[in-house]
Design a protein around this motif. Structure first.
Motif, PDB file in Angstrom:
ATOM      1  N   ALA A 156       0.824  -1.205   0.000  1.00  0.00           N
ATOM      2  CA  ALA A 156       0.000   0.000   0.000  1.00  0.00           C
ATOM      3  C   ALA A 156       0.860   1.259   0.000  1.00  0.00           C
ATOM      4  O   ALA A 156       0.580   2.226  -0.714  1.00  0.00           O
ATOM      5  N   PRO A 186      -8.993   3.396   0.395  1.00  0.00           N
ATOM      6  CA  PRO A 186      -7.750   2.629   0.509  1.00  0.00           C
ATOM      7  C   PRO A 186      -7.461   2.188   1.940  1.00  0.00           C
ATOM      8  O   PRO A 186      -6.992   1.070   2.172  1.00  0.00           O
ATOM      9  N   VAL A 240      -6.898  -1.692   2.965  1.00  0.00           N
ATOM     10  CA  VAL A 240      -5.633  -2.209   3.496  1.00  0.00           C
ATOM     11  C   VAL A 240      -5.886  -2.993   4.776  1.00  0.00           C
ATOM     12  O   VAL A 240      -5.317  -4.076   4.981  1.00  0.00           O
ATOM     13  N   LEU A 282      -5.735  -3.079  -4.540  1.00  0.00           N
ATOM     14  CA  LEU A 282      -5.425  -1.741  -4.047  1.00  0.00           C
ATOM     15  C   LEU A 282      -5.416  -0.719  -5.180  1.00  0.00           C
ATOM     16  O   LEU A 282      -5.868   0.418  -5.008  1.00  0.00           O
TER      17      LEU A 282
END
Length: 301
Positions: free
Chosen positions: A33, A61, A65, A107
């Motif tokens: 990430a 995001p 994650v 991602l």
């Protein structure tokens, strides 16, 4: 049978993912990430600031994650699901769990999705409506809408737990007419997700999804827009695109998962766990490491 379910954007908070950041099995997820986003997602989750964390471009995001970190921890201990589903942006995490996407591509798609949604004019609103059946909320939303001022059910979360999404003036009319509602609470979002006001992002999102290296799932996925399990990649792809403007059918999803022995809410949230309780399905949250002691010994599948 066990189901993995993944929360969405509304679950972000400062401090999220705490114990998952200390797990060695999850370290590659946090590192990936940081490489993709060019900043420390771990630091943002841990310290905020909240205003930046809840912003769409960072919230999606961040929650993803945490979801993927939780998935990595479960896999390292031998746990794999028999069926998966994800709430809103959490659907992308579910696709990763099903083998449709790898972690890096998940991602990347989440980053694209969040950026496209954040770029839209920020005049949409969302509110949680408690105490009314979804059919009544649909009626009131339709009556409150006007040309260019739509209001729809964006999320059917649970029995008499609905989120409406759309134009602020339509929501004002809705609130004035929804006498039977127990509560109507504005959500802290900058856009009307899962509503026609997201239409401006659909073409670019469809292009990104169709260009991604999607693989047939190894196990059934329950897309938000259908609420029905499928292993057909075409159906999954179309549903992922449509989800941007369509309703999250979470009540239907939970009913489909009612036949499993139990579910794990993967990531750092208890929101889905509470929703599953309303339909009598046992769901445990990964918000603390204690959940690992409540799962069957030796892994599943």
């Amino acid at each position: 049978m066990i189901g993995f379910v993944f929360p969405g954007q509304g679950t972000v908070r400062v401090g999220m993912g705490g114990w998952l950041r200390r797990e060695g099995a999850a370290a590659p997820v946090w590192e990936c990430a940081e490489e993709l986003f060019g900043e420390s997602v771990a630091r943002l989750c841990a310290r905020g600031p909240l205003a930046r964390l809840v912003d769409t471009e960072h919230a999606q995001p961040a929650v993803t994650v945490c979801n993927l970190a939780g998935l990595a921890v479960l896999r390292a201990r031998g746990y794999e699901p028999d069926i998966v589903a994800g709430h809103s942006v959490g659907e992308l995490s579910a696709l990763c769990a099903a083998g449709v996407l790898d972690e890096a591509e998940t991602l990347r798609l989440v980053a694209t999705r969040s950026a496209l949604m954040a770029e839209l004019p920020g005049h949409g609103v969302m509110s949680s409506v408690l105490g009314l059946p979804v059919e009544r909320v649909e009626e009131l939303a339709a009556e409150s809408s006007r040309p260019g001022q739509p209001l729809v059910v964006g999320l059917d979360n649970a029995r008499e737990q609905v989120v409406v999404s759309g134009h602020p003036e339509a929501l004002e009319r809705f609130a004035a007419s929804a006498d039977g509602a127990r509560s109507i609470v504005a959500l802290k979002v900058g856009h009307a997700f899962h509503s026609p006001l997201m239409a401006g992002a659909v073409d670019a999102w469809a292009e990104a999804v169709r260009a991604a290296p999607l693989k047939p799932p190894r196990l059934p996925v329950v897309p938000n827009v259908t609420g029905e399990p499928t292993t057909d990649l075409g159906t999954i792809t179309d549903a992922l695109i449509e989800q941007l403007v369509a309703r999250v059918q979470w009540t239907r999803t939970m009913n489909e998962l009612s036949t499993v022995e139990g579910c794990v809410e993967v990531g750092d949230s208890k929101s889905l766990t509470g929703m599953f309780r309303t339909v009598g399905v046992r769901c445990v949250s990964m918000s603390t490491p204690a959940v690992l002691r409540s799962l069957p010994a030796g892994g599943v599948r």
